[in-house]
Write a protein that holds these residues in place. Sequence first.
Motif, mmCIF file in Angstrom:
data_model
loop_
_atom_site.group_PDB
_atom_site.id
_atom_site.type_symbol
_atom_site.label_atom_id
_atom_site.label_comp_id
_atom_site.label_asym_id
_atom_site.label_seq_id
_atom_site.Cartn_x
_atom_site.Cartn_y
_atom_site.Cartn_z
ATOM 1 N N LEU A 78 25.977 91.451 74.885
ATOM 2 C CA LEU A 78 25.120 90.862 74.223
ATOM 3 C C LEU A 78 24.870 91.730 72.835
ATOM 4 N N ALA A 79 24.940 92.995 72.637
ATOM 5 C CA ALA A 79 24.604 93.835 71.852
ATOM 6 C C ALA A 79 25.628 93.459 70.646
ATOM 7 N N CYS A 80 27.146 93.536 71.320
ATOM 8 C CA CYS A 80 28.340 93.540 70.629
ATOM 9 C C CYS A 80 28.180 91.990 69.934
ATOM 10 N N GLU A 81 27.875 90.998 70.591
ATOM 11 C CA GLU A 81 28.039 89.653 70.034
ATOM 12 C C GLU A 81 26.825 89.873 68.746
ATOM 13 N N LEU A 82 25.744 90.179 69.151
ATOM 14 C CA LEU A 82 24.730 90.052 67.979
ATOM 15 C C LEU A 82 25.247 90.825 66.647
ATOM 16 N N ARG A 83 25.714 92.224 66.798
ATOM 17 C CA ARG A 83 26.289 92.833 65.528
ATOM 18 C C ARG A 83 27.481 92.313 65.122
ATOM 19 N N LEU A 84 28.387 91.509 65.814
ATOM 20 C CA LEU A 84 29.540 90.850 65.207
ATOM 21 C C LEU A 84 28.905 89.710 64.330
ATOM 22 N N ALA A 85 27.782 89.184 64.662
ATOM 23 C CA ALA A 85 27.404 88.155 63.843
ATOM 24 C C ALA A 85 26.308 88.536 62.722
ATOM 25 N N GLY A 86 26.164 89.929 62.690
ATOM 26 C CA GLY A 86 25.339 90.685 61.508
ATOM 27 C C GLY A 86 24.073 90.615 61.635
ATOM 28 N N VAL A 87 23.781 90.199 63.166
ATOM 29 C CA VAL A 87 22.144 90.444 63.552
ATOM 30 C C VAL A 87 21.718 91.914 63.889
ATOM 31 N N SER A 88 20.491 92.260 63.424
ATOM 32 C CA SER A 88 20.168 93.839 63.736
ATOM 33 C C SER A 88 19.792 93.713 65.137
ATOM 34 N N CYS A 89 19.969 94.741 65.931
ATOM 35 C CA CYS A 89 19.929 94.970 67.403
ATOM 36 C C CYS A 89 19.720 96.253 67.723
ATOM 37 N N GLU B 134 5.624 101.352 69.790
ATOM 38 C CA GLU B 134 5.777 100.066 69.839
ATOM 39 C C GLU B 134 7.029 99.438 69.038
ATOM 40 N N MET B 135 7.498 98.340 69.388
ATOM 41 C CA MET B 135 8.657 97.863 68.509
ATOM 42 C C MET B 135 8.293 96.283 68.374
ATOM 43 N N ARG B 136 8.679 95.954 66.905
ATOM 44 C CA ARG B 136 8.558 94.380 66.840
ATOM 45 C C ARG B 136 9.889 93.785 66.722
ATOM 46 N N MET C 142 5.889 101.334 62.986
ATOM 47 C CA MET C 142 6.572 100.375 64.050
ATOM 48 C C MET C 142 7.884 99.872 63.594
ATOM 49 N N GLN C 143 9.076 100.200 64.515
ATOM 50 C CA GLN C 143 10.269 99.300 64.145
ATOM 51 C C GLN C 143 10.417 97.929 64.337
ATOM 52 N N ASN C 144 11.298 97.521 63.352
ATOM 53 C CA ASN C 144 11.247 95.877 63.327
ATOM 54 C C ASN C 144 12.824 95.752 63.293
ATOM 55 N N VAL C 145 12.986 94.747 64.196
ATOM 56 C CA VAL C 145 14.501 94.496 64.434
ATOM 57 C C VAL C 145 14.619 92.841 64.845
#
Length: 470
Positions: A18-29, A141-143, A1-4
């Motif tokens: 939103l993906a751009c904003e999350l990755r800019l902040a170092g959040v896995s997405c 599945e993804m978590r 199961m992938q975790n993100v």
Amino acid sequence: MQNVDVAVVGAGPTGLALACELRLAGVSCTVLEKRAEEPNLTRAFAVHSRTLELLDARGLADDLVTQGIVVREVSPTPGAVLKLEILANRYPFLLLMAQSRTELMLEKHARELGAQIVRGCAVTGLAQDGDGVTLSTTGGEMRAKFVVGTDGAHSAVRDLIGVKFAGKQYQTHILLADVQLARPPQETLFGVSNPSGLALFVPFGDSWFRAIVWDRSREQAPLDEPVTLAELQGSFRRITGDDYGMSEPRWSTRFLSERRQAERYRVGRVFLAGDAAHVHSPVGGQGMNTGIQDAFNLGWKLAAVLRGRGGDELLDSYQAERHPVGESVLKITDTLFNLVLSSSKVDAAVRRFIIRNALKIGRVRTSIAGRLSGVGIAYKPLSGTHQMVGKRMPDLTGVKGRLYEALREGKFVLVGADAGVWSDDVVSFEATSTPPVVLVRPDGYVAWAADRVNDGEVTAALRQWCGQRP
């Protein structure tokens, strides 16, 4: 199961922003998209001034402007012209741009920042607990610690969390088609409204035009009846007197527009944004812009909570700030819809008279321009705070560049004081003028402000918004 950290469901403009904003902040997405292929057509076509400002805050706007068509005045109703230069910012215009181009730009940027985008993957189930969310998808599945549904008006995520999509459906049949013209009209934005209906051309700058038609004589045509070139030509000749030598459309649809909003934008660890949260008439070109602005508001808040610098109160502020904006956009587009597509000639005439006369008043012109462009959007602050809190921060000239250039790291920016021990997370900005001391959020809105530097107050504000420091 992938975790993100965050799973984003839907790879339209909202999800990609939103993906751009999350990755800019170092959040896995990871972005999950049920479409197997990238889109090569377009739906939205307007990029408003505030959206361009936000893209400028990430270094993306100027390149986008070179690809689109700049429109410096609009007509909310026949006989009334609103000059957008009244906005007095870096982007005092409307940019006409095919949505597919905006999506490709955002996707390229998201991938460069490290976002994973999985196509051909539909969400079929969702279960959340105190630690995260488990998604069932056609790919397994993804978590995720948080999930954001940006999967459009028929959102699977919204259905899975049981949020009601309240509103109504307009009964006016609208035709959309992308065509080429042998005899294009001279006006950049061409439109005719009369007793026969409404017909518009919106140029995309690549020899293609979006044809938009409301033909009273075709109101009873079944929605599933294919749109033909002959029907488009006939409608334009009836309404405008010319078919402009239009070609066989590469894409067309016949639809009934809707006016709906999700009752809640958050259920536990699951959020809604973009068309999954609000849909409305295409009149006014608000949809994609509102969604991208949702993404900028939510992205930094999720990142702050994941880094232990915020909690439920910060996450709840997404609903508190963006739900009223969605309500306002629905009211604006509903008004514009009834101005140009009302079945009652008397009602439409009265509304047009009111708008034409209202635009003669300076402060009304400014207010309407601000609402249509997004520049006038502000969030309700807590009582007792500075008058700037919650408002859009205008760009400023600094000793080392512009304020919106200082926002490009996706961090808070402190104007008029030094961030000190918070300097890893806060950019200090020295303005050439002497404005109040201002702490600007990553999405370009004011978090805190004071009329003069007080080290204790500055420290308290930085601690509140950016976390504790030794």
